[in-house]
Design a protein around this motif. Structure first.
Motif, PDB file in Angstrom:
ATOM      1  N   GLN A 180       0.819  -1.201   0.000  1.00  0.00           N
ATOM      2  CA  GLN A 180       0.000   0.000   0.000  1.00  0.00           C
ATOM      3  C   GLN A 180       0.859   1.260   0.000  1.00  0.00           C
ATOM      4  O   GLN A 180       0.546   2.231  -0.699  1.00  0.00           O
ATOM      5  N   LEU A 206      -5.551   6.279  -1.164  1.00  0.00           N
ATOM      6  CA  LEU A 206      -5.852   4.898  -1.538  1.00  0.00           C
ATOM      7  C   LEU A 206      -7.309   4.577  -1.254  1.00  0.00           C
ATOM      8  O   LEU A 206      -7.930   5.161  -0.364  1.00  0.00           O
ATOM      9  N   TRP A 257      -5.605   0.342  -3.973  1.00  0.00           N
ATOM     10  CA  TRP A 257      -4.224  -0.042  -3.698  1.00  0.00           C
ATOM     11  C   TRP A 257      -3.796  -1.266  -4.498  1.00  0.00           C
ATOM     12  O   TRP A 257      -2.609  -1.436  -4.825  1.00  0.00           O
TER      13      TRP A 257
END
Length: 240
Positions: free
Chosen positions: A135, A162, A182
């Motif tokens: 991420q 994200l 992500w």
């Protein structure tokens, strides 16, 4: 005030609460589509919510039956971050190696082999460490690519965050900026760039009109092939 081009809403049909996506565009007629993502209602730009929902209710029996009988996608087993497992990163397979350390992720390229070492403390969570690393790498890359495409259009760079949406790779809002899933970090850079270009184009046209696709074309000419490739590859991504 202009209505949003895409909205997520709910409606009660024959006692069943149904979630649906309301999508406004330059089309001339109202239409319903049901697929693995659920119900999508397409309406012309001038059509209001009351008229759109009256149209849905006029097809209530069909909608409820189709939703009930649609094939359910097979549940993919959750990805296990164990020694030897392979995880895609920017379209390339990286082999996971579990080691000991201070909860760090080490990236090794040894000849043709790519190794992702999860250096864990005793009792550390390999999956959580991997997820956090992917991420963070994704957010850093996405910010860079959004900046690149904004420069091409001569637009200010919006905030980038994200998302973990169930059915959308990205979204764009004039208030909150651009959000990108992500899991895009698993994909080759060319497909990531297509999604980024799509969302950046919404900074110019907050719809899916021909003008919008002209903007996409100007910054990502191969968008038709990329869109098709994205649909094909999505089902093969690991479930983290």
């Amino acid at each position: 005030m202009t209505a949003p081009a895409v909205e997520s809403r709910e409606i009660l049909l024959d006692g069943v609460r149904v979630a649906y996506t309301l999508r406004r565009s330059v089309r001339k007629t109202l239409g319903l589509r049901i697929d693995h993502r659920g119900l999508t209602v397409g309406v012309p730009l001038r059509v209001g919510l009351r008229e759109a929902e009256a149209f849905i209710r006029s097809h209530a029996a069909w909608v409820v039956e189709k939703l009930h009988n649609r094939p359910q996608p097979e549940a993919r087993p959750a990805f296990e971050a164990v020694d030897g497992a392979a995880v895609p990163f920017l379209g390339e397979a990286w082999r996971i190696s579990i080691g000991r350390g201070n909860n760090r992720v080490l990236w090794h390229e040894i000849g043709p082999e790519r190794v992702l070492e999860l250096a864990l403390r005793s009792g550390g969570d390999a999956r959580r460490l991997l997820l956090r690393e992917l991420q963070q790498r994704g957010l850093d890359l996405f910010k860079n690519r959004v900046e690149e495409f904004c420069l091409r259009l001569g637009r200010p760079v919006p905030p980038v965050a994200l998302s973990n949406a169930r059915t959308r790779w990205g979204s764009c809002s004039s208030r909150s900026g651009i959000r990108l899933h992500w899991r895009l970090i698993h994909l080759p850079l060319g497909l990531i760039d297509y999604v980024v270009a799509h969302e950046v184009a919404h900074l110019v046209e907050m719809n899916h009109s021909p003008r919008f696709w002209s903007v996409v074309e100007s910054i990502y000419p191969d968008h038709v092939a990329a869109r098709k490739a994205l649909r094909q590859v999505a089902a093969s991504l690991p479930s983290l």
